[in-house]
Design an enzyme around this catalytic site. Sequence first.
Site, mmCIF file in Angstrom:
data_model
loop_
_atom_site.group_PDB
_atom_site.id
_atom_site.type_symbol
_atom_site.label_atom_id
_atom_site.label_comp_id
_atom_site.label_asym_id
_atom_site.label_seq_id
_atom_site.Cartn_x
_atom_site.Cartn_y
_atom_site.Cartn_z
ATOM 1 N N HIS A 72 -1.999 40.269 18.428
ATOM 2 C CA HIS A 72 -2.080 38.938 17.818
ATOM 3 C C HIS A 72 -1.683 39.025 16.353
ATOM 4 C CE1 HIS A 72 -4.732 36.392 20.699
ATOM 5 N NE2 HIS A 72 -3.898 37.156 21.359
ATOM 6 N N TYR A 199 -11.229 29.714 15.427
ATOM 7 C CA TYR A 199 -12.577 29.715 14.844
ATOM 8 C C TYR A 199 -12.797 28.322 14.261
ATOM 9 C CZ TYR A 199 -12.590 34.880 14.807
ATOM 10 O OH TYR A 199 -12.555 36.212 15.147
ATOM 11 N N PRO A 291 -21.095 38.490 14.638
ATOM 12 C CA PRO A 291 -19.808 38.693 15.316
ATOM 13 C C PRO A 291 -18.646 37.874 14.743
ATOM 14 C CG PRO A 291 -21.253 37.317 16.639
ATOM 15 C CD PRO A 291 -22.071 37.783 15.479
ATOM 16 N N LYS A 295 -16.144 42.496 13.709
ATOM 17 C CA LYS A 295 -16.112 43.789 13.022
ATOM 18 C C LYS A 295 -16.983 44.874 13.646
ATOM 19 C CE LYS A 295 -13.135 42.776 10.166
ATOM 20 N NZ LYS A 295 -11.866 43.275 10.616
ATOM 21 N N TYR A 383 -9.711 40.762 7.794
ATOM 22 C CA TYR A 383 -9.718 40.566 9.245
ATOM 23 C C TYR A 383 -8.954 41.690 9.957
ATOM 24 C CZ TYR A 383 -9.940 38.018 13.660
ATOM 25 O OH TYR A 383 -10.217 37.650 14.966
HETATM 26 C C1 PHB Z 1 -14.791 37.849 21.560
HETATM 27 O O1 PHB Z 1 -13.710 37.734 22.130
HETATM 28 O O2 PHB Z 1 -15.837 38.105 22.176
HETATM 29 C C2 PHB Z 1 -14.846 37.682 20.091
HETATM 30 C C3 PHB Z 1 -13.676 37.544 19.391
HETATM 31 C C4 PHB Z 1 -13.698 37.369 18.027
HETATM 32 C C5 PHB Z 1 -14.907 37.323 17.375
HETATM 33 C C6 PHB Z 1 -16.092 37.477 18.066
HETATM 34 C C7 PHB Z 1 -16.072 37.650 19.440
HETATM 35 O O3 PHB Z 1 -14.920 37.136 16.033
#
Ligand code: PHB
Length: 387
Positions: A72, A199, A291, A295, A383
């Site tokens: 990505h 997000y 989460p 990280k 990130y």
């Molecule tokens: C996930 O795919 O579970 C996931 C992806 C990004 C995040 C947190 C969880 O920031």
Amino acid sequence: MRTKVAIIGGGPAGLMLGHLLTREGIDNVIVERQSGDYVLGRIRAGVLEQGTVDLLEESGAGSRMREEGLPHEGFELSFDGDPLRIDLKALTGRSVMVYGQTEVTRDLMRLREQSGAPTLYGAKDVSLDGLHDQPAVHFTQDGERRTLHCDYIAGCDGFHGACRKSIPADKLSLFERIYPFGWLGVLVDKPPAAHELVYAHHQRGFALCSMRSATRSRYYIQCSMDERVEDWSDDRFYDELSLRVNPAVAGALQRGPSIEKSIAPLRSFVAEPLRFGAMFLAGDAAHIVPPTGAKGLNLAIHDVRVLFEALADRYRSDSEAGLDDYSPRVLDRIWKTERFSWSMTTLLHTFPEHDPFTRRMQRAEFDALLGSATMRRVMAENYTGLI
Ligand code: PHB
Ligand code: APR
């Protein structure tokens, strides 16, 4: 029983350390409380930083990830429906890999099985002693109390493990923030609603659209920790998710029966220092991040890389310098990553105590990101993973 490095915990941190040590010819034994199937049953995040990808590749554990992982080059932020793409590649020259932690764990387990290095599953009641002279790990397996003698212990046994708890309280400082909400997550065999991760901040709460593959999606919504999973039918979940993301993403959302649904708490946590005599803490045993920045696994893999190099140095050249430097070195990166995970969490969630001023501050930060490539670059550097 005797080995050089006793690794407590066979999650991704313990397995990766075992993998690196075995490749270097350093004897190690993994002592894991659960069964292998239980460990593989845990659903965790799925975004790998470039550094994690590189280490998996260089150490010969990256072949399935290379085939099946999804590179990505960006992700989307959305604030009350207004979108902003963070172009990771353009801003940093780096990208991330979407590949589930469960798959990383499965690959490492398979390699370990092939290598013949021992993993003792179902090891209950682990206790440690001799951490300053003759380290030993005691545990019960198949009803029998056993002892593993070793030179060093790697505490890779997660947040609730035995290793950190065996350090006297006056030798350890703990830093913690528990957030006043959780994430309700759903896994579903439907193509993702968007090509990249989304997000979303919304006044109803945070939402995240993620994925495991081109046909499997992972969605989350912020919820109160008082919520019960049983009260969330799949339709209620998708209805709520749709309200929180941009109309374009909501329109593309494909509903399907959930194959997993659970609520996870959000916590920031750091223990200091990460060495006690011959024991070193790594991964979730040492720190927890919420989460939001994806990280947790990446930080664990970084700890383990540094610990591996220090142990390899110790056995190659009898130098303890790397081991002495382990705790300060990884803590520097841990705190920077804690800051990033906390700031993403603070920007994107709604907090029960937030007054209108604080909400305006969140909006102002989003607008600042919209208007400044420099701010976006800082986010993108964090990130994709601090170098
Ligand atoms: C996930 O795919 O579970 C996931 C992806 C990004 C995040 C947190 C969880 O920031
Ligand atoms: N004895 C032996 N094993 C134990 C004990 C114990 N007393 N306590 C816990 N364990 C095992 C757990 O069963 C688990 O398999 O230690 C392992 C720890 O694994 P994780 O919790 O996955 O932690 P870690 O390997 O550090 O991985 C970090 O996991 O939680 C995510 O976000 C985190 O992605 C990050 C990653």
